[in-house]
Design a protein around this motif. Structure first.
Motif, PDB file in Angstrom:
ATOM      1  N   PRO A 196       0.851  -1.195   0.000  1.00  0.00           N
ATOM      2  CA  PRO A 196       0.000   0.000   0.000  1.00  0.00           C
ATOM      3  C   PRO A 196       0.888   1.247   0.000  1.00  0.00           C
ATOM      4  O   PRO A 196       2.049   1.162   0.389  1.00  0.00           O
ATOM      5  N   ASN A 197       0.367   2.364  -0.417  1.00  0.00           N
ATOM      6  CA  ASN A 197       1.123   3.611  -0.319  1.00  0.00           C
ATOM      7  C   ASN A 197       1.515   3.825   1.135  1.00  0.00           C
ATOM      8  O   ASN A 197       0.659   3.859   2.012  1.00  0.00           O
ATOM      9  N   ALA A 198       2.817   3.938   1.368  1.00  0.00           N
ATOM     10  CA  ALA A 198       3.282   4.058   2.755  1.00  0.00           C
ATOM     11  C   ALA A 198       2.934   5.426   3.314  1.00  0.00           C
ATOM     12  O   ALA A 198       3.118   6.447   2.662  1.00  0.00           O
ATOM     13  N   THR A 199       2.407   5.421   4.550  1.00  0.00           N
ATOM     14  CA  THR A 199       2.102   6.698   5.220  1.00  0.00           C
ATOM     15  C   THR A 199       3.335   7.177   5.986  1.00  0.00           C
ATOM     16  O   THR A 199       3.412   8.335   6.375  1.00  0.00           O
ATOM     17  N   GLY A 200       4.276   6.247   6.220  1.00  0.00           N
ATOM     18  CA  GLY A 200       5.429   6.579   7.052  1.00  0.00           C
ATOM     19  C   GLY A 200       5.209   6.152   8.491  1.00  0.00           C
ATOM     20  O   GLY A 200       6.161   6.035   9.260  1.00  0.00           O
ATOM     21  N   ILE A 201       3.938   5.923   8.846  1.00  0.00           N
ATOM     22  CA  ILE A 201       3.654   5.406  10.191  1.00  0.00           C
ATOM     23  C   ILE A 201       3.800   3.894  10.116  1.00  0.00           C
ATOM     24  O   ILE A 201       2.956   3.208   9.529  1.00  0.00           O
TER      25      ILE A 201
END
Ligand code: SAM
Length: 190
Positions: free
Chosen positions: A107-112
Motif C-alpha cells: 500500500p502507499n506508505a504513510t510513514g507510520i
C-alpha cells in the motif's frame, strides 16, 4: 531488461526455491510496473519459447495501469481488495485456477510504520481468503509483508492452509529492512 529492480528478488527466490515452473498458471498481485510478471513469463514458459516444456500463463493485477507485456494478461486499475475482482480473475485464469499466487503488493506508505504494516497484513489476509477460490491443491503463495505485530497472525493463518511456510529475506531487498516474504507451499485446499 527488467522494468524494475524488484525482478531480482523474485529471480533470487525462484532460483533457490523453485516457485515457478514451465506450464504453471501464475497470479501476480500488485504487478505494476511488471517486472515480476516478466520473470514469471520466462520461467513458466508463457510464450512457448521452449517447445520441449509445457506452456504456462501469467495474469497480473494492479491498482495502477500496467503497460502491455507479451505473454502476460493484465487487469489494470483493479483493486485486489474489491470483492468483484475475484470473478474477473477467475474468468481470466485457465480453468479459473492458479498454481502459484505471487504478491508483491504494497500500500502507499504513510510513514507510520505500524499503520503501513497493518494495511499490508490486511491485504495479505484478504488474498489468503481469495486463494480458497482460485488456488489449486498443493499450490503455492508467495507474499510480501512488512514486519510488525501482526506478522505472526498472518504466518499462523498460512500454516493452517499450507503444509509448509517459510520466511524469506532476499539479499536483493536488504535495503528495505522491514520487508520480508512468506513462501507458503502445499496448499491443503478445502
Ligand atoms: N512486483 C512489481 C514489479 O516487479 O514490477 C512491483 C510491485 S510494487 C512494489 C507494489 C504494487 O502493489 C504497486 O504497484 C501498487 O499499486 C500495488 N498495490 C497496492 N495495493 C493494491 C491493491 N489493493 N490491489 C492491487 N494492487 C495493489
Amino acid at each position: 531488461h527488467y522494468r524494475c529492480r524488484s525482478a531480482f528478488k523474485l529471480l533470487e527466490i525462484d532460483d533457490k526455491l523453485r516457485v515457478l515452473r514451465p506450464g504453471f498458471s501464475v497470479l501476480d498481485c500488485g504487478a505494476a510496473p511488471g517486472a515480476w510478471s516478466q520473470v514469471a513469463v520466462q520461467r513458466v514458459n508463457a510464450l512457448g519459447t521452449d517447445a520441449a516444456v509445457p506452456i504456462g500463463f501469467v495474469l497480473g493485477v494492479d491498482l495502477l495501469r500496467i503497460s502491455p507485456l507479451e505473454g502476460a494478461v493484465f487487469l489494470s486499475e483493479t483493486d485486489m481488495a474489491e470483492p468483484s475482482t475475484l470473478r474477473a480473475i477467475q474468468s481470466l485464469l485457465p480453468l479459473g485456477k492458479a498454481d502459484v499466487i505471487l504478491s508483491d503488493m504494497a500500500p502507499n506508505a504513510t510513514g507510520i510504520k505500524e499503520l503501513d504494516h497493518q494495511k499490508l497484513i490486511t491485504l495479505c489476509l484478504g488474498l489468503l481468503d481469495m486463494s480458497q477460490s482460485i488456488l489449486k491443491p498443493k499450490g503455492m503463495m508467495l507474499c510480501k509483508f512488512w514486519d510488525g505485530s501482526e506478522a505472526r497472525l498472518l504466518q499462523n493463518r498460512l500454516k493452517e492452509q499450507f503444509q509448509d511456510v517459510r520466511t524469506i529475506k532476499p539479499q536483493a531487498s536488504r535495503k528495505d529492512s522491514a520487508e520480508s516474504y512468506y513462501l507458503a507451499r502445499l496448499y491443503r485446499g478445502k
